[in-house]
Design a protein around this motif. Structure first.
Motif, PDB file in Angstrom:
ATOM      1  N   GLU A  24       0.840  -1.210   0.000  1.00  0.00           N
ATOM      2  CA  GLU A  24       0.000   0.000   0.000  1.00  0.00           C
ATOM      3  C   GLU A  24       0.872   1.255   0.000  1.00  0.00           C
ATOM      4  N   ALA A  25       1.968   1.225   0.727  1.00  0.00           N
ATOM      5  CA  ALA A  25       2.871   2.378   0.740  1.00  0.00           C
ATOM      6  C   ALA A  25       3.488   2.597  -0.641  1.00  0.00           C
ATOM      7  N   LEU A  30       3.574   5.724  -5.809  1.00  0.00           N
ATOM      8  CA  LEU A  30       3.377   5.776  -7.262  1.00  0.00           C
ATOM      9  C   LEU A  30       2.226   6.707  -7.622  1.00  0.00           C
ATOM     10  N   ARG A  31       1.143   6.638  -6.857  1.00  0.00           N
ATOM     11  CA  ARG A  31       0.008   7.532  -7.112  1.00  0.00           C
ATOM     12  C   ARG A  31       0.393   8.988  -6.877  1.00  0.00           C
ATOM     13  N   ALA A  32       1.245   9.234  -5.883  1.00  0.00           N
ATOM     14  CA  ALA A  32       1.691  10.600  -5.604  1.00  0.00           C
ATOM     15  C   ALA A  32       2.479  11.171  -6.782  1.00  0.00           C
ATOM     16  N   PHE A  33       3.177  10.301  -7.508  1.00  0.00           N
ATOM     17  CA  PHE A  33       3.909  10.734  -8.699  1.00  0.00           C
ATOM     18  C   PHE A  33       3.034  10.747  -9.950  1.00  0.00           C
ATOM     19  N   GLY A  34       1.766  10.424  -9.795  1.00  0.00           N
ATOM     20  CA  GLY A  34       0.840  10.444 -10.915  1.00  0.00           C
ATOM     21  C   GLY A  34       0.891   9.184 -11.764  1.00  0.00           C
ATOM     22  N   LEU A  35       1.391   8.100 -11.215  1.00  0.00           N
ATOM     23  CA  LEU A  35       1.492   6.849 -11.955  1.00  0.00           C
ATOM     24  C   LEU A  35       0.395   5.902 -11.493  1.00  0.00           C
ATOM     25  N   ASP A  36      -0.193   5.191 -12.442  1.00  0.00           N
ATOM     26  CA  ASP A  36      -1.250   4.231 -12.134  1.00  0.00           C
ATOM     27  C   ASP A  36      -0.614   2.907 -11.756  1.00  0.00           C
TER      28      ASP A  36
END
Length: 90
Positions: A24-25, A30-36
């Motif tokens: 989850e971390a 990855l989501r914080a960097f805009g990656l799916d």
């Protein structure tokens, strides 16, 4: 025998929780960097593109350094040649 089974069960549960927290971390980063994080092919392609970009920048830096050193060396040789011509021409 029962204590070992209980300890093993508790350790297995903690290990599973730790793995879930780590996954989850990583997904959150990855989501914080805009990656799916769900689309693995797209994520792999993004990282491959970043690797190619980094390598091309490194290569450009290397070529730029070589060009600068070559220019300085050529300038020094030209100055030495002109000095010798002036010295011998007198």
């Amino acid at each position: 025998m029962e204590i070992r089974a209980i300890v093993a069960a508790v350790l297995a549960e903690q290990q599973g929780q730790s793995k879930a927290l780590a996954e989850e971390a990583a997904a959150a980063v990855l989501r914080a960097f805009g990656l799916d994080d769900e689309d693995h092919r797209e994520l792999r392609a993004d990282f491959q593109h970043l690797r190619r970009w980094r390598r091309s920048v490194e290569q450009a830096q290397s070529l730029t350094f070589k060009a600068i050193v070559g220019t300085i060396a050529t300038g020094l040789l030209a100055a030495i040649w002109m000095g010798l011509k002036a010295l011998l021409g007198k």
